[in-house]
Design a protein around this motif. Sequence first.
Motif, PDB file in Angstrom:
ATOM      1  N   SER A  71       0.837  -1.196   0.000  1.00 46.16           N
ATOM      2  CA  SER A  71       0.000   0.000   0.000  1.00 46.16           C
ATOM      3  C   SER A  71       0.872   1.247   0.000  1.00 46.16           C
ATOM      4  O   SER A  71       0.569   2.240  -0.689  1.00 46.16           O
ATOM      5  CB  SER A  71      -0.934   0.009   1.214  1.00 46.16           C
ATOM      6  OG  SER A  71      -1.859  -1.065   1.147  1.00 46.16           O
ATOM      7  N   HIS A  72       1.955   1.219   0.770  1.00 49.20           N
ATOM      8  CA  HIS A  72       2.896   2.336   0.748  1.00 49.20           C
ATOM      9  C   HIS A  72       3.525   2.492  -0.637  1.00 49.20           C
ATOM     10  O   HIS A  72       3.686   3.613  -1.127  1.00 49.20           O
ATOM     11  CB  HIS A  72       4.007   2.114   1.778  1.00 49.20           C
ATOM     12  CG  HIS A  72       3.533   2.128   3.187  1.00 49.20           C
ATOM     13  ND1 HIS A  72       4.192   1.450   4.194  1.00 49.20           N
ATOM     14  CD2 HIS A  72       2.465   2.728   3.774  1.00 49.20           C
ATOM     15  CE1 HIS A  72       3.556   1.641   5.332  1.00 49.20           C
ATOM     16  NE2 HIS A  72       2.500   2.407   5.107  1.00 49.20           N
ATOM     17  N   VAL A  73       3.862   1.380  -1.262  1.00 46.04           N
ATOM     18  CA  VAL A  73       4.447   1.414  -2.615  1.00 46.04           C
ATOM     19  C   VAL A  73       3.482   2.066  -3.597  1.00 46.04           C
ATOM     20  O   VAL A  73       3.863   2.890  -4.430  1.00 46.04           O
ATOM     21  CB  VAL A  73       4.802  -0.011  -3.091  1.00 46.04           C
ATOM     22  CG1 VAL A  73       5.280   0.015  -4.550  1.00 46.04           C
ATOM     23  CG2 VAL A  73       5.869  -0.626  -2.196  1.00 46.04           C
ATOM     24  N   ALA A  74       2.203   1.706  -3.486  1.00 40.71           N
ATOM     25  CA  ALA A  74       1.192   2.237  -4.397  1.00 40.71           C
ATOM     26  C   ALA A  74       1.024   3.743  -4.249  1.00 40.71           C
ATOM     27  O   ALA A  74       0.617   4.428  -5.199  1.00 40.71           O
ATOM     28  CB  ALA A  74      -0.137   1.535  -4.153  1.00 40.71           C
ATOM     29  N   MET A  75       1.347   4.282  -3.075  1.00 40.37           N
ATOM     30  CA  MET A  75       1.212   5.721  -2.838  1.00 40.37           C
ATOM     31  C   MET A  75       2.422   6.509  -3.332  1.00 40.37           C
ATOM     32  O   MET A  75       2.387   7.740  -3.365  1.00 40.37           O
ATOM     33  CB  MET A  75       0.996   5.968  -1.341  1.00 40.37           C
ATOM     34  CG  MET A  75      -0.324   5.410  -0.819  1.00 40.37           C
ATOM     35  SD  MET A  75      -0.436   5.466   0.989  1.00 40.37           S
ATOM     36  CE  MET A  75      -0.540   7.237   1.263  1.00 40.37           C
ATOM     37  N   CYS A  76       3.493   5.804  -3.714  1.00 37.39           N
ATOM     38  CA  CYS A  76       4.672   6.476  -4.236  1.00 37.39           C
ATOM     39  C   CYS A  76       4.484   6.837  -5.711  1.00 37.39           C
ATOM     40  O   CYS A  76       3.495   6.456  -6.336  1.00 37.39           O
ATOM     41  CB  CYS A  76       5.896   5.583  -4.053  1.00 37.39           C
ATOM     42  SG  CYS A  76       6.402   5.400  -2.326  1.00 37.39           S
ATOM     43  N   ASP A  77       5.455   7.552  -6.267  1.00 34.59           N
ATOM     44  CA  ASP A  77       5.352   8.058  -7.641  1.00 34.59           C
ATOM     45  C   ASP A  77       5.894   7.004  -8.612  1.00 34.59           C
ATOM     46  O   ASP A  77       7.086   6.998  -8.929  1.00 34.59           O
ATOM     47  CB  ASP A  77       6.132   9.367  -7.767  1.00 34.59           C
ATOM     48  CG  ASP A  77       5.796  10.123  -9.048  1.00 34.59           C
ATOM     49  OD1 ASP A  77       5.365   9.469 -10.020  1.00 34.59           O
ATOM     50  OD2 ASP A  77       5.989  11.353  -9.072  1.00 34.59           O
ATOM     51  N   SER A  78       5.018   6.129  -9.077  1.00 38.32           N
ATOM     52  CA  SER A  78       5.430   5.046  -9.978  1.00 38.32           C
ATOM     53  C   SER A  78       5.847   5.576 -11.350  1.00 38.32           C
ATOM     54  O   SER A  78       6.719   4.996 -12.007  1.00 38.32           O
ATOM     55  CB  SER A  78       4.300   4.028 -10.135  1.00 38.32           C
ATOM     56  OG  SER A  78       3.138   4.641 -10.650  1.00 38.32           O
ATOM     57  N   GLN A  79       5.256   6.688 -11.790  1.00 35.98           N
ATOM     58  CA  GLN A  79       5.634   7.278 -13.074  1.00 35.98           C
ATOM     59  C   GLN A  79       7.053   7.828 -13.029  1.00 35.98           C
ATOM     60  O   GLN A  79       7.810   7.704 -13.999  1.00 35.98           O
ATOM     61  CB  GLN A  79       4.646   8.375 -13.472  1.00 35.98           C
ATOM     62  CG  GLN A  79       3.266   7.834 -13.837  1.00 35.98           C
ATOM     63  CD  GLN A  79       2.333   8.920 -14.318  1.00 35.98           C
ATOM     64  OE1 GLN A  79       2.487  10.095 -13.967  1.00 35.98           O
ATOM     65  NE2 GLN A  79       1.348   8.547 -15.122  1.00 35.98           N
ATOM     66  N   MET A  80       7.421   8.402 -11.892  1.00 36.65           N
ATOM     67  CA  MET A  80       8.783   8.903 -11.735  1.00 36.65           C
ATOM     68  C   MET A  80       9.777   7.749 -11.714  1.00 36.65           C
ATOM     69  O   MET A  80      10.883   7.846 -12.284  1.00 36.65           O
ATOM     70  CB  MET A  80       8.895   9.726 -10.451  1.00 36.65           C
ATOM     71  CG  MET A  80      10.230  10.453 -10.290  1.00 36.65           C
ATOM     72  SD  MET A  80      10.509  11.706 -11.574  1.00 36.65           S
ATOM     73  CE  MET A  80       9.305  12.947 -11.073  1.00 36.65           C
ATOM     74  N   LEU A  81       9.394   6.643 -11.089  1.00 34.87           N
ATOM     75  CA  LEU A  81      10.268   5.463 -11.069  1.00 34.87           C
ATOM     76  C   LEU A  81      10.483   4.928 -12.478  1.00 34.87           C
ATOM     77  O   LEU A  81      11.614   4.605 -12.863  1.00 34.87           O
ATOM     78  CB  LEU A  81       9.661   4.375 -10.181  1.00 34.87           C
ATOM     79  CG  LEU A  81      10.409   3.043 -10.131  1.00 34.87           C
ATOM     80  CD1 LEU A  81      11.828   3.229  -9.608  1.00 34.87           C
ATOM     81  CD2 LEU A  81       9.647   2.026  -9.286  1.00 34.87           C
ATOM     82  N   ALA A  82       9.410   4.850 -13.264  1.00 40.35           N
ATOM     83  CA  ALA A  82       9.541   4.366 -14.640  1.00 40.35           C
ATOM     84  C   ALA A  82      10.414   5.308 -15.463  1.00 40.35           C
ATOM     85  O   ALA A  82      11.235   4.863 -16.276  1.00 40.35           O
ATOM     86  CB  ALA A  82       8.156   4.234 -15.275  1.00 40.35           C
TER      87      ALA A  82
END
Length: 434
Positions: free
Chosen positions: A380-391
């Motif tokens: 759940s914490h992972v989902a709240m992070c910026d996945s687009q920035m990681l990609a």
Amino acid sequence: MLLSNYISEYKKKTKTSAKIFAKSSKLHVNGVSHNIRFYEPYPFVVKSSKGTNLVDVDNNKFTDYWMGHWSLIFGHGKKNVKDALQKQIEKSWMYGTVNEQTVRLSEMISKAVPVAEKIRYVTSGTEATMYAVRLARSVTRKKIIAKIDGGWHGYTSDLLKSVNWPFNESESSGVVNEEKIVSIPYNDLEGSLKILKKHSKDLAGVIIEPVLGGGGCIPATPEYLKGIQEFVHKNNSLFILDEIVTGFRFRYGCLYPTMKLNPDIVTLGKIVGGGMAIGVMCGKKEIMEQADTTGKKKSERSYVGGGTFSANPASMTSGHATLSLLKSKKSTYSKINSLGEFARKEIGKAFDGKVAITGKGSLFMTHFLKDGVEEITNSSHVAMCDSQMLAKYHFKMIAHDGIFFLPGKLGAISDAHTKEDIRKMVLASSNFEI
């Protein structure tokens, strides 16, 4: 730099890949044979690999941290493994019968993994976990299996639930009997026990990864695992550990003995196949023998098969060569675990508190923090992070720095990597604009 600039840079470097992938897209669903291998604008096409490097059809070289879905602990094309495979292939690579190579690999696994009193081979992790939960239901005569929010155990319908956020939405059309899969929060013992108690009468077992791989590279706390195990065993259910990623990754053997756990079934894969197709289900003798069909009625057995290519001599040979080298080369684990610690520490410094770095040993993953998240202990914490920035971060390294992560996924360090490789990755991180 804008993502569009990195895409332009990438396209200039990968023109031959673009042409080949266009053909692939006409022949294959989304152009790939594994969903996660696709990324925009298109994945480069590899023609060879060696050591830490992937080389694409345009002769671009990439330092690889994906490492064959984290299966190549010695890097690409390790000579010991290649030589063993070549000797086996001269004899043949497929028998479809019992072979001695299987016995040799199983002897190594059974000595390194205490619970592996009996073993059954398949050709993928998905099959191993599918059979593990079938076996649990057969042994206990119960139907519900509990898994973790964000836990990934392959594409088996028996476990295809609560993999991606939001966890309360179905992962796929065509999946039935989802009510027989219960999802529990990772590293939250109180919350998990509350759900498990609600379903205790029909709970066949709980399956957990000791390090949540696809869900964010997050280690489970020993207290959490012990608490779940205690409840499961008191409930006459089975405790299943999915060590497909973690088995032989941090030490010679599995992770669970370091936490003094007592699982009933353990699934293995990746490293124990040495880069060849494999899945392993192993466990306590009295449980595994439920899969013995000899003289049993249909109602008395757990029909756990293998497949055409299960325990094929090529996979058994590459697995044996890899484990043999891991056993003899004792410096491997201290080296890669140290490099992993160095990577997590230095990447964190490079981003000056704007990211959280999860992982353990030679595994690591970067999370770009937002929405008040300060630490990562569950998916759940992972989902709240910026996945687009990681990609974008991962794609920037592919396009600009010659470093390969599968965008959005964790990194794995191999014995072929050096501290200089890690320094180059840290430098590439420090040059990334958030």
